[in-house]
Design a protein around this motif. Structure first.
Motif: not given
Ligand SMILES: Cc1cc2nc3c(=O)[nH]c(=O)nc-3n(C[C@H](O)[C@H](O)[C@H](O)COP(=O)(O)O)c2cc1C
Length: 218
Positions: A36-57
């Motif tokens: 995912g983080v090898h993808a292009p982004s505008g101005s190469n800002f890479q202003n992203w975040g990936f939240v991994i939700v695993e908790a049952a609740d």
């Protein structure tokens, strides 16, 4: 697992909505996010975040909200009711309802987040350029993630229904106010098989020089 070819991955990455509860190993998730983080982004800002939700609740919260708005969309007619769906499209909606009802049983729900502002265009008085660029700066990463997941045998579906409960979800997971959740991606090892995808031919949608000049072989 041996690597599959790029075109095989592209042509067989379809939405996988019937998923096993088996956990996805950490190293597999790392590999998927790294794609995912090898993808292009505008101005190469890479202003992203990936939240991994695993908790049952947290997964139950997402399932309850997602299902509530899925049903609301049905009530409004934006998503057709099963009885009104032509037979050739029923499988898609049966799978979509299955995913909505069982969202809490998947091992991982990934939230792909992007910024809410794009500084390069901030003073240009063209809000559409900002919205478009923010989204264009996360969906290439999402597609890389879907392809990498498929290559590693993990099924996934890009969904966007969470925009109806985005604020509650952001607060619950401490996602900052200057981020938006652009994609909610349930992931897991699939019950069914990958691909092939069903799409029309490229020649029908390719315009040679002027819109409407279609029909040549691509
Ligand atoms: C922007 C976007 C939003 C989507 N939202 C949903 C969704 O809320 N629920 C769902 O089950 N699938 C969702 N999908 C998956 C599409 O239904 C799916 O990609 C499309 O029907 C093509 O099927 P395939 O991916 O199996 O080839 C979404 C896809 C995109 C690109």
């Amino acid at each position: 697992m041996s690597d599959i070819g790029l075109f095989e991955a592209i042509y067989s990455t379809r939405s996988m909505r019937r998923l096993k509860p088996d956990p996805i190993p950490r190293e597999v998730l790392d590999q998927i996010i790294t794609a995912g983080v090898h993808a292009p982004s505008g101005s190469n800002f890479q202003n992203w975040g990936f939240v991994i939700v695993e908790a049952a609740d947290d997964k139950r919260f997402i399932r309850d909200q997602y299902l509530k708005y899925y049903r609301e969309m049905e009530r409004l007619g934006s998503i057709p009711r099963m009885a009104d769906i032509p037979p050739d499209r029923r499988r898609l909606f049966e799978a979509a309802i299955h995913l909505a009802e069982h969202m809490d049983e998947v091992p991982v729900i990934m939230l792909a987040c992007t910024g809410t502002d794009f500084p390069t265009y901030a003073d240009a008085n063209n809000p559409r350029s900002i919205t478009a660029t923010l989204h264009a700066s996360i969906y290439p990463a999402v597609q890389n993630i879907l392809l990498a997941a498929r290559a590693l045998g993990v099924g996934a579906t890009l969904t966007t229904l969470h925009y109806f409960f985005e604020e509650e979800l952001k607060q619950r997971l401490h996602i900052p106010t200057d981020k938006e959740i652009a994609g909610l991606i349930p992931m897991g090892y699939p019950h069914g098989r990958f691909g092939p995808t069903t799409r029309g031919p490229a020649s029908d949608v390719t315009h040679w020089g002027r819109w409407g000049e279609v029909g040549q072989e691509v």
